[in-house]
Design a protein around this motif. Structure first.
Motif, mmCIF file in Angstrom:
data_model
loop_
_atom_site.group_PDB
_atom_site.id
_atom_site.type_symbol
_atom_site.label_atom_id
_atom_site.label_comp_id
_atom_site.label_asym_id
_atom_site.label_seq_id
_atom_site.Cartn_x
_atom_site.Cartn_y
_atom_site.Cartn_z
ATOM 1 N N LYS A 118 60.611 10.936 52.152
ATOM 2 C CA LYS A 118 60.637 10.386 50.785
ATOM 3 C C LYS A 118 61.763 11.018 49.963
ATOM 4 C CE LYS A 118 57.509 9.620 46.831
ATOM 5 N NZ LYS A 118 58.192 10.372 45.764
ATOM 6 N N LYS A 119 61.893 12.339 50.061
ATOM 7 C CA LYS A 119 62.916 13.052 49.304
ATOM 8 C C LYS A 119 64.314 12.700 49.811
ATOM 9 C CE LYS A 119 64.367 16.227 46.369
ATOM 10 N NZ LYS A 119 64.326 15.992 44.909
ATOM 11 N N ALA A 120 64.463 12.522 51.116
ATOM 12 C CA ALA A 120 65.764 12.163 51.689
ATOM 13 C C ALA A 120 66.229 10.812 51.147
ATOM 14 C CB ALA A 120 65.682 12.116 53.211
ATOM 15 N N VAL A 121 65.315 9.859 51.071
ATOM 16 C CA VAL A 121 65.664 8.545 50.537
ATOM 17 C C VAL A 121 66.045 8.656 49.064
ATOM 18 C CG1 VAL A 121 64.770 6.249 49.970
ATOM 19 C CG2 VAL A 121 64.257 7.274 52.195
ATOM 20 N N GLU A 122 65.305 9.458 48.326
ATOM 21 C CA GLU A 122 65.603 9.659 46.899
ATOM 22 C C GLU A 122 66.994 10.259 46.720
ATOM 23 O OE1 GLU A 122 62.416 12.114 45.561
ATOM 24 O OE2 GLU A 122 60.968 10.456 45.414
ATOM 25 N N GLU A 123 67.330 11.227 47.549
ATOM 26 C CA GLU A 123 68.643 11.869 47.451
ATOM 27 C C GLU A 123 69.753 10.912 47.885
ATOM 28 O OE1 GLU A 123 69.457 14.833 46.125
ATOM 29 O OE2 GLU A 123 67.353 14.908 45.524
ATOM 30 N N ALA A 124 69.471 10.081 48.872
ATOM 31 C CA ALA A 124 70.461 9.085 49.317
ATOM 32 C C ALA A 124 70.788 8.136 48.175
ATOM 33 C CB ALA A 124 69.930 8.309 50.521
ATOM 34 N N VAL A 125 69.762 7.734 47.440
ATOM 35 C CA VAL A 125 69.957 6.820 46.309
ATOM 36 C C VAL A 125 70.693 7.522 45.162
ATOM 37 C CG1 VAL A 125 68.763 5.434 44.561
ATOM 38 C CG2 VAL A 125 67.974 5.385 46.929
ATOM 39 N N LYS A 126 70.460 8.810 44.996
ATOM 40 C CA LYS A 126 71.178 9.565 43.967
ATOM 41 C C LYS A 126 72.672 9.616 44.290
ATOM 42 C CE LYS A 126 67.619 12.789 42.299
ATOM 43 N NZ LYS A 126 67.221 14.217 42.250
ATOM 44 N N LYS A 127 72.969 9.864 45.557
ATOM 45 C CA LYS A 127 74.376 9.958 45.983
ATOM 46 C C LYS A 127 75.059 8.590 46.004
ATOM 47 C CE LYS A 127 73.866 14.021 49.031
ATOM 48 N NZ LYS A 127 74.866 14.915 48.398
ATOM 49 N N PHE A 128 74.285 7.576 46.394
ATOM 50 C CA PHE A 128 74.836 6.221 46.529
ATOM 51 C C PHE A 128 73.901 5.251 45.799
ATOM 52 C CE2 PHE A 128 75.575 8.753 50.390
ATOM 53 C CZ PHE A 128 76.955 8.892 50.322
ATOM 54 N N PRO A 129 74.012 5.178 44.485
ATOM 55 C CA PRO A 129 73.055 4.451 43.635
ATOM 56 C C PRO A 129 72.823 2.988 43.998
ATOM 57 C CG PRO A 129 74.536 5.785 42.306
ATOM 58 C CD PRO A 129 75.082 5.804 43.693
ATOM 59 N N ASN A 130 73.815 2.345 44.577
ATOM 60 C CA ASN A 130 73.675 0.921 44.868
ATOM 61 C C ASN A 130 73.340 0.611 46.324
ATOM 62 O OD1 ASN A 130 74.286 0.071 42.164
ATOM 63 N ND2 ASN A 130 76.429 0.585 42.567
ATOM 64 N N MET A 186 71.066 5.210 65.042
ATOM 65 C CA MET A 186 71.600 6.542 65.302
ATOM 66 C C MET A 186 70.512 7.594 65.146
ATOM 67 S SD MET A 186 74.976 8.441 63.701
ATOM 68 C CE MET A 186 74.345 8.888 62.088
ATOM 69 N N GLY A 187 70.367 8.427 66.168
ATOM 70 C CA GLY A 187 69.468 9.568 66.068
ATOM 71 C C GLY A 187 70.138 10.638 65.221
ATOM 72 N N VAL A 188 69.436 11.114 64.206
ATOM 73 C CA VAL A 188 70.066 12.049 63.262
ATOM 74 C C VAL A 188 69.390 13.416 63.214
ATOM 75 C CG1 VAL A 188 71.039 10.220 61.823
ATOM 76 C CG2 VAL A 188 68.745 11.097 61.310
ATOM 77 N N GLY A 189 68.454 13.670 64.132
ATOM 78 C CA GLY A 189 67.855 14.997 64.224
ATOM 79 C C GLY A 189 67.284 15.493 62.919
ATOM 80 N N GLY A 190 67.772 16.657 62.476
ATOM 81 C CA GLY A 190 67.268 17.265 61.246
ATOM 82 C C GLY A 190 68.040 16.885 60.001
ATOM 83 N N SER A 191 68.788 15.795 60.051
ATOM 84 C CA SER A 191 69.629 15.418 58.903
ATOM 85 C C SER A 191 68.829 15.092 57.639
ATOM 86 C CB SER A 191 70.523 14.221 59.263
ATOM 87 O OG SER A 191 71.486 14.592 60.216
ATOM 88 N N PHE A 192 67.603 14.569 57.806
ATOM 89 C CA PHE A 192 66.789 14.284 56.618
ATOM 90 C C PHE A 192 66.416 15.587 55.907
ATOM 91 C CE2 PHE A 192 64.835 10.006 58.254
ATOM 92 C CZ PHE A 192 66.110 9.474 58.329
ATOM 93 N N ASP A 193 66.206 16.650 56.696
ATOM 94 C CA ASP A 193 65.888 17.953 56.105
ATOM 95 C C ASP A 193 67.044 18.441 55.239
ATOM 96 O OD1 ASP A 193 63.302 18.432 57.318
ATOM 97 O OD2 ASP A 193 64.348 18.721 59.199
ATOM 98 N N VAL A 194 68.268 18.228 55.735
ATOM 99 C CA VAL A 194 69.452 18.657 54.983
ATOM 100 C C VAL A 194 69.676 17.766 53.772
ATOM 101 C CG1 VAL A 194 71.946 19.076 55.091
ATOM 102 C CG2 VAL A 194 70.507 19.566 57.088
ATOM 103 N N LEU A 195 69.575 16.454 53.967
ATOM 104 C CA LEU A 195 69.787 15.514 52.868
ATOM 105 C C LEU A 195 68.763 15.730 51.758
ATOM 106 C CD1 LEU A 195 71.309 13.061 51.732
ATOM 107 C CD2 LEU A 195 69.789 11.587 53.059
ATOM 108 N N SER A 196 67.532 16.033 52.131
ATOM 109 C CA SER A 196 66.465 16.229 51.143
ATOM 110 C C SER A 196 66.572 17.563 50.425
ATOM 111 C CB SER A 196 65.091 16.143 51.826
ATOM 112 O OG SER A 196 64.912 17.228 52.723
ATOM 113 N N GLY A 197 67.349 18.488 51.006
ATOM 114 C CA GLY A 197 67.488 19.802 50.394
ATOM 115 C C GLY A 197 66.507 20.825 50.932
#
Length: 241
Positions: A118-130, A186-197
């Motif tokens: 959930k947090k990763a998606v929120e951060e993705a939208v913050k970085k790329f609003p559209n 694409m398999g992204v491993g722990g990337s959601f952990d990094v994106l979410s902070g």
């Protein structure tokens, strides 16, 4: 892709810069709605393919295997077939999100814990609003549960980021791609952990020196067994030569 692949322990890695890979391959395939399977492989994944023949065939079947690990680049130099540069999966994910925002493409986030997803998606939208979010789902489901794959497919995403950890994420992609009409998987491993902070990425200085693995070990000492696999990988490369 003649002369654009380097085989290391029978795994065909791309020999492209990140820019070349994106602009010459991933972006055009996305715009053509061409199904694409990307594996971001580090030494641990390569070592796993030695132990798991089924997994090895899955990785070899990918459209692109990306050298996501300093050990892969080091090994390529040692065998006198130097790969141009390390291509980090996390960076590719951000590049694809940026491209998706520009082109109106939709993205699905599958994997990790519910709160991390959930947090990763929120951060993705913050970085790329559209950017368009096709949907999201945590990674705590049975591997054989086809209902999840069917739910994801119904959203008709252009990009599917799968954070289930290896080998599960690659196996899930291979088993379920046929359910989709299009998409870059694409398999992204722990990337959601990094994106979410939840997990902090190494500072740029460490990354430039190819010491991101050491930074992560300092921050997450429990990863020491994984680091041992990376050292075993290098030792096997040296002994094989």
């Amino acid at each position: 892709m003649k002369n654009e692949r380097i085989a290391i322990m029978d795994i065909p890695f791309i020999n492209l810069t990140r820019k070349e890979f994106l602009e010459n391959h991933l972006y055009p395939r996305l715009m053509d709605n061409e199904k694409t399977f990307v594996v971001t492989a580090n030494p641990e994944i390569v070592m796993r393919t030695r132990e798991d023949e089924e997994y090895k065939k899955i990785v070899q079947s990918a459209d692109f295997v990306v050298p996501d690990g300093a050990g892969i680049v080091l090994a390529s130099k040692y065998i006198k077939q130097p790969i141009k540069e390390r291509v980090a999966g996390f960076d590719i994910m951000l590049d694809l999100l940026e491209f998706a925002e520009k082109k109106g493409l939709s993205c699905y986030f599958l994997g990790a814990k519910e709160e991390v997803n959930k947090k990763a998606v929120e951060e993705a939208v913050k970085k790329f609003p559209n950017v368009k979010i096709a949907g999201r789902h945590h990674g705590y489901f049975d591997a054989g549960d086809t209902r999840i794959a069917e739910q994801v497919a119904k959203t008709n995403p252009d990009l599917v980021f799968v954070a289930l950890g290896f080998p599960r994420q690659e196996k899930w992609i291979k088993e379920n791609m046929h359910r989709f009409e299009k998409g870059l998987f694409m398999g992204v491993g722990g990337s959601f952990d990094v994106l979410s902070g939840v997990v902090k990425r190494a500072p740029e200085f460490w990354i430039r020196l190819n010491l991101e693995w050491f930074y992560r070990l300092l921050k997450q000492p429990f990863r020491w067994k994984r680091i041992l696999k990376a050292f075993e990988f290098i030792i096997r490369i040296v002994l094989k030569k």
